[in-house]
Scaffold this motif. Structure first.
Motif, PDB file in Angstrom:
ATOM      1  N   TYR A 142      47.263  25.967  46.766  1.00  0.00           N
ATOM      2  CA  TYR A 142      48.271  26.134  47.864  1.00  0.00           C
ATOM      3  C   TYR A 142      47.713  25.904  49.129  1.00  0.00           C
ATOM      4  N   ASP A 143      46.527  25.631  49.059  1.00  0.00           N
ATOM      5  CA  ASP A 143      45.762  25.370  50.513  1.00  0.00           C
ATOM      6  C   ASP A 143      45.666  26.479  51.244  1.00  0.00           C
ATOM      7  N   GLY A 144      45.402  27.758  50.636  1.00  0.00           N
ATOM      8  CA  GLY A 144      45.645  28.877  51.228  1.00  0.00           C
ATOM      9  C   GLY A 144      43.906  29.454  51.402  1.00  0.00           C
ATOM     10  N   ILE A 158      48.641  31.491  53.751  1.00  0.00           N
ATOM     11  CA  ILE A 158      49.138  30.291  53.258  1.00  0.00           C
ATOM     12  C   ILE A 158      50.142  29.689  54.337  1.00  0.00           C
ATOM     13  N   GLY A 160      52.984  26.675  55.237  1.00  0.00           N
ATOM     14  CA  GLY A 160      53.406  25.387  54.583  1.00  0.00           C
ATOM     15  C   GLY A 160      54.991  25.251  54.818  1.00  0.00           C
ATOM     16  N   LYS A 164      57.131  25.270  49.526  1.00  0.00           N
ATOM     17  CA  LYS A 164      55.644  25.774  49.083  1.00  0.00           C
ATOM     18  C   LYS A 164      55.310  27.235  49.180  1.00  0.00           C
ATOM     19  N   ALA A 167      57.012  28.994  46.083  1.00  0.00           N
ATOM     20  CA  ALA A 167      56.220  28.701  44.834  1.00  0.00           C
ATOM     21  C   ALA A 167      54.978  29.483  44.859  1.00  0.00           C
ATOM     22  N   ALA A 168      54.148  29.586  46.016  1.00  0.00           N
ATOM     23  CA  ALA A 168      53.066  30.439  46.026  1.00  0.00           C
ATOM     24  C   ALA A 168      53.229  31.963  45.964  1.00  0.00           C
TER      25      ALA A 168
END
Length: 218
Positions: A142-144, A158, A160, A164, A167-168
């Protein structure tokens, strides 16, 4: 004895069409209609001064508007702050919220953003530190990034869209989530569209109107 005016018996008089309540007041079909709630993002410019946040949140509380999130921060003008308010209300409620906001003295501009507007939210998720490698793997999905780690707990950051973020959070459930902190949405229109500072525009028009004009003979 006073004699009444000639006219038809009350039962014979014409009655306006439409339904009426028990007091005889006509019921507006539009007002009576059931409207499904919808999510609306209101972008608002306010004067940057103490008490503005309390005034805005107090308005929403009194009117019983359902606030999903409210964020506020400075802008490029030190005298102006920007609020992003996400509400979920039936259509009449959304319109009423905008009108009530516009009436507040500290409010400069109010605009409902389009559904395709850019929306971002930041979240901090604290989970158990028992499986650091697995936590890092989910964070990468999750690009975290991990912003704090210890043998007992790991905190991941995170940024977004709402979808997103949700979902994370669901993905991190497997690691025994201990704490979740969400900032709420910050949003801005796509492209060149901007939220107009009506106060600045009024000042510009006023200054332009005071520009000396060349005298001419009649």
């Amino acid at each position: 004895m006073t004699q009444g005016m000639d006219g038809p018996h009350p039962d014979d008089r014409m009655r306006p069409a439409g339904r009426r309540n028990s007091q005889g007041i006509r019921i507006d079909p539009e007002a009576e209609a059931t409207h499904q709630p919808r999510k609306a993002v209101l972008s608002t410019l306010v004067t940057h001064e103490p008490g503005v946040l309390a005034e805005v949140s107090g308005l929403f509380s009194r009117r019983q508007f359902n606030i999903e999130s409210l964020t506020v921060g400075a802008t490029d003008d030190p005298e102006v702050a920007r609020m992003t308010i996400v509400i979920e209300e039936p259509e009449p409620g959304v319109d009423q919220a905008k009108k009530q906001l516009e009436k507040l003295v500290p409010v400069i501009s109010v605009e409902e953003l389009e559904p395709e507007a850019v929306q971002r939210e930041l979240i901090l998720v604290k989970v158990s530190g028992e499986k650091p490698d697995d936590v890092n793997a989910v964070a990468d999905m999750y690009d975290g990034s991990v912003v704090d780690a210890s043998p007992e707990a790991i905190t991941v950051e995170i940024t977004g869209s709402q979808q997103k973020i949700e979902a994370a959070v669901e993905a991190f459930d497997q690691f025994d989530v201990q704490e979740v902190v969400r900032t709420g949405a910050a949003a801005v229109e796509r492209g060149a569209d901007t939220l107009e500072d009506t106060r600045r525009k009024a000042e510009t028009i006023s200054e332009a109107g005071e520009t000396p004009q060349t005298a001419t003979d009649d």
